[in-house]
Design a protein around this motif. Structure first.
Motif, short mmCIF file in Angstrom:
data_model
loop_
_atom_site.label_atom_id
_atom_site.label_comp_id
_atom_site.label_asym_id
_atom_site.label_seq_id
_atom_site.Cartn_x
_atom_site.Cartn_y
_atom_site.Cartn_z
N UNK A 9 -19.77 -11.02 -62.81
CA UNK A 9 -20.91 -10.82 -61.92
C UNK A 9 -20.36 -10.39 -60.56
N UNK A 10 -20.99 -9.43 -59.88
CA UNK A 10 -20.52 -9.03 -58.55
C UNK A 10 -20.48 -10.21 -57.57
N UNK A 11 -19.56 -10.15 -56.66
CA UNK A 11 -19.36 -11.26 -55.73
C UNK A 11 -20.56 -11.47 -54.82
N UNK A 12 -21.18 -10.40 -54.33
CA UNK A 12 -22.32 -10.55 -53.43
C UNK A 12 -23.50 -11.21 -54.12
N UNK A 13 -23.79 -10.78 -55.35
CA UNK A 13 -24.90 -11.39 -56.08
C UNK A 13 -24.60 -12.85 -56.38
N UNK A 102 -14.00 -6.22 -62.48
CA UNK A 102 -15.06 -6.42 -63.46
C UNK A 102 -15.87 -7.68 -63.20
N UNK A 103 -15.72 -8.29 -62.05
CA UNK A 103 -16.48 -9.50 -61.77
C UNK A 103 -15.96 -10.22 -60.56
N UNK A 104 -16.00 -11.55 -60.64
CA UNK A 104 -15.62 -12.39 -59.50
C UNK A 104 -14.87 -13.61 -60.01
N UNK A 105 -13.81 -13.96 -59.33
CA UNK A 105 -13.09 -15.19 -59.62
C UNK A 105 -13.51 -16.29 -58.68
N UNK A 106 -13.69 -17.50 -59.20
CA UNK A 106 -14.12 -18.64 -58.40
C UNK A 106 -13.04 -19.71 -58.47
N UNK A 107 -12.67 -20.23 -57.29
CA UNK A 107 -11.69 -21.31 -57.19
C UNK A 107 -12.36 -22.50 -56.54
N UNK A 108 -12.36 -23.64 -57.24
CA UNK A 108 -12.97 -24.87 -56.74
C UNK A 108 -11.86 -25.82 -56.30
N UNK A 109 -12.00 -26.33 -55.10
CA UNK A 109 -11.11 -27.38 -54.60
C UNK A 109 -11.97 -28.41 -53.87
N UNK A 128 -12.86 -34.96 -67.76
CA UNK A 128 -13.66 -34.22 -68.74
C UNK A 128 -15.07 -33.97 -68.22
N UNK A 129 -15.65 -34.98 -67.58
CA UNK A 129 -16.99 -34.80 -67.01
C UNK A 129 -16.98 -33.77 -65.89
N UNK A 130 -15.93 -33.76 -65.07
CA UNK A 130 -15.82 -32.77 -63.98
C UNK A 130 -15.76 -31.36 -64.52
N UNK A 131 -14.85 -31.11 -65.49
CA UNK A 131 -14.71 -29.75 -66.04
C UNK A 131 -16.00 -29.29 -66.71
N UNK A 132 -16.63 -30.19 -67.45
CA UNK A 132 -17.87 -29.83 -68.13
C UNK A 132 -18.97 -29.51 -67.12
N UNK A 133 -19.07 -30.27 -66.05
CA UNK A 133 -20.09 -30.05 -65.04
C UNK A 133 -19.87 -28.73 -64.29
N UNK A 134 -18.62 -28.43 -63.90
CA UNK A 134 -18.34 -27.20 -63.16
C UNK A 134 -18.55 -25.96 -64.03
N UNK A 135 -18.14 -26.03 -65.30
CA UNK A 135 -18.34 -24.88 -66.19
C UNK A 135 -19.84 -24.59 -66.38
N UNK A 136 -20.63 -25.63 -66.58
CA UNK A 136 -22.08 -25.43 -66.74
C UNK A 136 -22.70 -24.92 -65.45
N UNK A 137 -22.23 -25.40 -64.31
CA UNK A 137 -22.75 -24.94 -63.02
C UNK A 137 -22.47 -23.45 -62.81
N UNK A 138 -21.24 -23.01 -63.08
CA UNK A 138 -20.89 -21.60 -62.89
C UNK A 138 -21.63 -20.72 -63.87
#
Length: 274
Positions: A9-13, A102-109, A128-138
């Protein structure tokens, strides 16, 4: 807390979706937003209830979240208290968007501090809950960012339409703007349609005929139903007819009188012979 993911997905959108509180609320799984006036005036961008599934337990928090943009990065700062307990949790999560071909990379800290039930869970369950929550959010944010945005009509469009109507002249106005009250062509030149003929109603029926027709159409009246005898198996047993006994007495009485008279005559005859 570190996590990285790539979305086509484009970064601006994607940035527009991640900074819009309404769309962020739709992206967080298990979040129920509170849009009451008391919640919106609390100084938070999002206020509501958040259900977190960790291991085999579900923890519900009540709190708020703020969205802050700093130096091109998006930071989410939130805190909440357990709905059933005394534990609290505070989170600070920063998202950095990196445009790609071809899209956008997201880095969470970020960092999370918690007390209560969440702190008692094993570290593996929390990761496991953190990774599952962030993947669903993105994933949800990417889907919302890919949706087309409907164009919003500008606020001065109504004034533009009014100016266009004024420039159209008398031909584009109603009858009240043709000069009917200014001495110009108005009601005098208007051709009014002829009034429609009054509808014809059928003549009234006599009372008896109307009552019979009404019974035919709607059945018996409530009064007739209330006073009507029951039918079917609940009907009363008719009393025996009295006509048979009366008919028998009609010929028994003369016969008895004749027999009595005959007996009297025979008795007198026998006395005379003696």
């Amino acid at each position: 807390m570190e996590h990285e993911v790539f979305v086509p997905v484009p970064a601006e959108a994607l940035r527009a979706a991640l900074t819009d509180p309404a769309r962020v609320a739709r992206c967080v799984p298990g979040f129920q937003r509170d849009v009451s006036e008391a919640a919106t005036g609390a100084g938070e961008d999002l206020v509501g209830r958040f259900r977190l599934r960790v291991g085999g337990h579900t923890i519900t928090y009540r709190g708020g979240l703020r969205i802050v943009e700093r130096d091109g990065a998006i930071t989410y700062e939130g805190e909440g208290a357990e709905a059933r307990g005394k534990g609290v949790a505070e989170i600070s999560l920063t998202v950095v968007l990196t445009p790609a071909a071809e899209g956008t990379g997201l880095s969470f800290t970020g960092a999370l501090t918690a007390t209560g039930r969440l702190a008692e869970e094993p570290e593996e369950a929390r990761d496991a809950a953190r990774d599952r929550l962030l993947d669903a959010f993105v994933e949800a944010a990417a889907d919302l960012a890919a949706e087309p945005v409907e164009p919003v009509e500008p606020a001065d469009s109504a004034g533009t339409r009014a100016e266009a109507d004024d420039e159209a002249g008398p031909e584009g106005r109603t009858a009240f703007g043709t000069g009917a009250f200014d001495g110009g062509p108005g009601f005098e030149e208007d051709v009014l349609p002829e009034p429609a003929a009054p509808p014809e109603f059928p003549a009234a029926r006599p009372a008896a005929e109307a009552a019979h027709a009404r019974r035919t159409m709607i059945g018996r009246s409530a009064e007739e139903v209330d006073h009507a005898p029951p039918r079917g198996r609940y009907a009363p047993v008719p009393a025996p007819e009295q006509g048979g006994a009366g008919a028998t007495l009609r010929w028994v009485a003369p016969a008895a009188a004749l027999a009595l008279a005959s007996a009297v005559i025979v008795t007198r005859a026998l006395r005379r012979r003696r």
